[in-house]
Design a protein around this motif. Structure first.
Motif, PDB file in Angstrom:
ATOM      1  N   VAL A 116       8.787 -14.512  18.202  1.00  0.00           N
ATOM      2  CA  VAL A 116       8.959 -15.549  19.622  1.00  0.00           C
ATOM      3  C   VAL A 116       9.440 -16.536  18.948  1.00  0.00           C
ATOM      4  CG1 VAL A 116       7.818 -16.718  21.444  1.00  0.00           C
ATOM      5  CG2 VAL A 116       7.071 -14.632  21.198  1.00  0.00           C
ATOM      6  N   ILE A 117       9.095 -17.445  18.236  1.00  0.00           N
ATOM      7  CA  ILE A 117       9.954 -19.062  17.637  1.00  0.00           C
ATOM      8  C   ILE A 117      10.854 -18.700  16.922  1.00  0.00           C
ATOM      9  CG2 ILE A 117       8.799 -20.474  15.785  1.00  0.00           C
ATOM     10  CD1 ILE A 117       6.415 -20.547  16.247  1.00  0.00           C
ATOM     11  N   LEU A 118      11.259 -17.588  16.159  1.00  0.00           N
ATOM     12  CA  LEU A 118      12.735 -17.015  16.040  1.00  0.00           C
ATOM     13  C   LEU A 118      13.285 -16.615  16.673  1.00  0.00           C
ATOM     14  CD1 LEU A 118      11.340 -14.882  12.757  1.00  0.00           C
ATOM     15  CD2 LEU A 118      12.005 -17.074  11.853  1.00  0.00           C
ATOM     16  N   MET A 119      12.769 -15.717  17.367  1.00  0.00           N
ATOM     17  CA  MET A 119      13.683 -15.265  18.298  1.00  0.00           C
ATOM     18  C   MET A 119      14.551 -16.422  19.467  1.00  0.00           C
ATOM     19  SD  MET A 119      14.431 -12.257  19.318  1.00  0.00           S
ATOM     20  CE  MET A 119      13.183 -10.294  18.910  1.00  0.00           C
ATOM     21  N   LEU A 120      13.581 -17.116  19.201  1.00  0.00           N
ATOM     22  CA  LEU A 120      13.991 -18.906  20.290  1.00  0.00           C
ATOM     23  C   LEU A 120      14.909 -19.867  19.497  1.00  0.00           C
ATOM     24  CD1 LEU A 120      10.157 -19.896  21.840  1.00  0.00           C
ATOM     25  CD2 LEU A 120      12.409 -19.340  23.318  1.00  0.00           C
ATOM     26  N   ASP A 150      20.969 -25.215  14.090  1.00  0.00           N
ATOM     27  CA  ASP A 150      21.472 -24.074  12.952  1.00  0.00           C
ATOM     28  C   ASP A 150      22.321 -22.958  12.661  1.00  0.00           C
ATOM     29  OD1 ASP A 150      20.859 -23.212  10.425  1.00  0.00           O
ATOM     30  OD2 ASP A 150      18.937 -21.335  10.724  1.00  0.00           O
ATOM     31  N   PRO A 151      22.901 -23.114  13.187  1.00  0.00           N
ATOM     32  CA  PRO A 151      24.514 -22.532  13.540  1.00  0.00           C
ATOM     33  C   PRO A 151      24.763 -21.122  12.877  1.00  0.00           C
ATOM     34  CG  PRO A 151      25.530 -24.423  12.180  1.00  0.00           C
ATOM     35  CD  PRO A 151      24.325 -24.510  12.603  1.00  0.00           C
ATOM     36  N   TYR A 152      24.676 -19.732  12.817  1.00  0.00           N
ATOM     37  CA  TYR A 152      25.198 -18.517  12.747  1.00  0.00           C
ATOM     38  C   TYR A 152      25.373 -18.665  11.544  1.00  0.00           C
ATOM     39  CZ  TYR A 152      25.863 -13.635  11.327  1.00  0.00           C
ATOM     40  OH  TYR A 152      26.110 -12.821  10.816  1.00  0.00           O
ATOM     41  N   PRO A 153      25.280 -18.629  10.634  1.00  0.00           N
ATOM     42  CA  PRO A 153      23.985 -17.516  10.133  1.00  0.00           C
ATOM     43  C   PRO A 153      22.896 -18.502   9.497  1.00  0.00           C
ATOM     44  CG  PRO A 153      25.124 -18.096   7.511  1.00  0.00           C
ATOM     45  CD  PRO A 153      25.977 -18.498   8.596  1.00  0.00           C
ATOM     46  N   PHE A 154      22.314 -19.014  10.005  1.00  0.00           N
ATOM     47  CA  PHE A 154      21.324 -19.487  10.259  1.00  0.00           C
ATOM     48  C   PHE A 154      20.114 -19.837   8.938  1.00  0.00           C
ATOM     49  CE2 PHE A 154      21.365 -16.035  14.035  1.00  0.00           C
ATOM     50  CZ  PHE A 154      22.023 -16.903  14.457  1.00  0.00           C
ATOM     51  N   ILE A 155      20.865 -20.507   8.049  1.00  0.00           N
ATOM     52  CA  ILE A 155      20.645 -20.953   6.724  1.00  0.00           C
ATOM     53  C   ILE A 155      19.614 -21.823   6.492  1.00  0.00           C
ATOM     54  CG2 ILE A 155      21.156 -22.232   4.773  1.00  0.00           C
ATOM     55  CD1 ILE A 155      23.977 -21.312   5.206  1.00  0.00           C
ATOM     56  N   MET A 176      16.863 -21.558   8.641  1.00  0.00           N
ATOM     57  CA  MET A 176      16.527 -20.526   9.281  1.00  0.00           C
ATOM     58  C   MET A 176      15.566 -20.298   7.751  1.00  0.00           C
ATOM     59  SD  MET A 176      15.480 -17.470  12.326  1.00  0.00           S
ATOM     60  CE  MET A 176      17.099 -16.530  11.186  1.00  0.00           C
ATOM     61  N   ASN A 177      16.541 -19.070   7.406  1.00  0.00           N
ATOM     62  CA  ASN A 177      16.373 -18.412   5.918  1.00  0.00           C
ATOM     63  C   ASN A 177      15.491 -19.464   4.851  1.00  0.00           C
ATOM     64  OD1 ASN A 177      17.577 -15.997   6.974  1.00  0.00           O
ATOM     65  ND2 ASN A 177      19.227 -16.683   6.279  1.00  0.00           N
ATOM     66  N   LEU A 178      15.407 -20.824   4.968  1.00  0.00           N
ATOM     67  CA  LEU A 178      14.923 -21.970   4.038  1.00  0.00           C
ATOM     68  C   LEU A 178      13.573 -21.774   4.639  1.00  0.00           C
ATOM     69  CD1 LEU A 178      14.604 -23.773   1.752  1.00  0.00           C
ATOM     70  CD2 LEU A 178      15.596 -25.542   3.437  1.00  0.00           C
ATOM     71  N   VAL A 179      13.545 -22.364   6.120  1.00  0.00           N
ATOM     72  CA  VAL A 179      12.105 -22.098   6.366  1.00  0.00           C
ATOM     73  C   VAL A 179      11.349 -20.829   6.192  1.00  0.00           C
ATOM     74  CG1 VAL A 179      10.576 -22.236   8.563  1.00  0.00           C
ATOM     75  CG2 VAL A 179      12.795 -23.702   7.987  1.00  0.00           C
ATOM     76  N   LEU A 180      11.668 -19.957   6.414  1.00  0.00           N
ATOM     77  CA  LEU A 180      10.886 -18.620   6.163  1.00  0.00           C
ATOM     78  C   LEU A 180      10.829 -18.115   4.741  1.00  0.00           C
ATOM     79  CD1 LEU A 180      13.276 -15.738   8.274  1.00  0.00           C
ATOM     80  CD2 LEU A 180      10.992 -16.652   9.110  1.00  0.00           C
ATOM     81  N   SER A 181      11.394 -18.600   3.630  1.00  0.00           N
ATOM     82  CA  SER A 181      11.180 -18.565   2.388  1.00  0.00           C
ATOM     83  C   SER A 181      10.416 -19.281   2.060  1.00  0.00           C
ATOM     84  CB  SER A 181      12.525 -18.958   1.479  1.00  0.00           C
ATOM     85  OG  SER A 181      13.187 -17.623   1.944  1.00  0.00           O
ATOM     86  N   CYS A 182      10.429 -20.776   2.056  1.00  0.00           N
ATOM     87  CA  CYS A 182       8.685 -21.613   2.359  1.00  0.00           C
ATOM     88  C   CYS A 182       7.589 -20.930   2.998  1.00  0.00           C
ATOM     89  CB  CYS A 182       9.304 -22.852   3.412  1.00  0.00           C
ATOM     90  SG  CYS A 182      10.810 -23.414   1.546  1.00  0.00           S
TER      91      CYS A 182
END
Length: 193
Positions: A76-80, A95-100, A102-108
């Protein structure tokens, strides 16, 4: 008359010895059941585990990170995140597209979550190993108790067989005495006629 009293005492002694054997067997079984109850009680109520603060946190993170609640919440958080950064105006997107970001947060999150979950799994593996060692020790103790009971029962049976043999010898002795008395009485009876 005196011989009959001695014989009665011998018979009473044999009965008492048989009762003693039965009491010994009951005591052995009772003691074994009490010891078994102690083991069962210890298994049903194990001592509480003392966790350090880090271990408790790793368990909570692993429990939450491996749950449907986490998966749904994270989805839900990622979709929002994605919806917000694609729907709002360009100047308000963080965080405009390509969501850099978001990718950094996911990796962390993945980089931090993985070792924490592994710590919890390692501790769980240690608990499982200790549990299996306890199971082995309980099984070993049970086997030793069974062997001990077999030995005790064998000793009691040997004693009982000896007592039975002695009892048969006493009975044969009594039968011989009775036979001798009957023969003497039979010899006296024809003389009186």
């Amino acid at each position: 008359m005196k011989e009959e009293q001695i014989s009665n005492k011998e018979i009473i002694a044999m009965i008492e010895q048989s009762d003693d054997h039965i009491r010994k067997l009951h005591d052995i079984v009772k003691k074994t059941l009490e010891e078994e109850q102690l083991i069962v009680n210890n298994l049903l109520h194990p001592p509480k585990e003392m966790l350090s603060r880090g271990q408790a946190i790793s368990d909570k993170v692993a429990r939450f990170g491996g749950s449907w609640k986490f998966i749904i919440l994270f989805t839900v958080i990622l979709m929002l995140w994605i919806l917000y950064n694609t729907v709002v105006a360009k100047n308000e997107q963080f965080d405009p597209y390509p969501f850099i970001l978001m990718n950094l947060v996911l990796s962390c999150v993945a980089a931090l979550q993985a070792p924490i979950i592994m710590m919890s799994q390692n501790r769980q593996e240690e608990k499982d190993r200790q549990r299996s060692e306890n199971d082995y020790l309980v099984n070993l103790k049970a086997e030793l108790e069974i062997r001990s009971l077999h030995q005790k029962v064998d000793v009691l049976l040997e004693d009982q067989i000896k007592e039975l043999f002695d009892s048969q010898v006493a009975h044969l002795k009594l039968l011989k005495e009775l036979t001798a008395k009957i023969e003497r009485l039979e010899k006296k009876l024809p003389e009186t006629n």
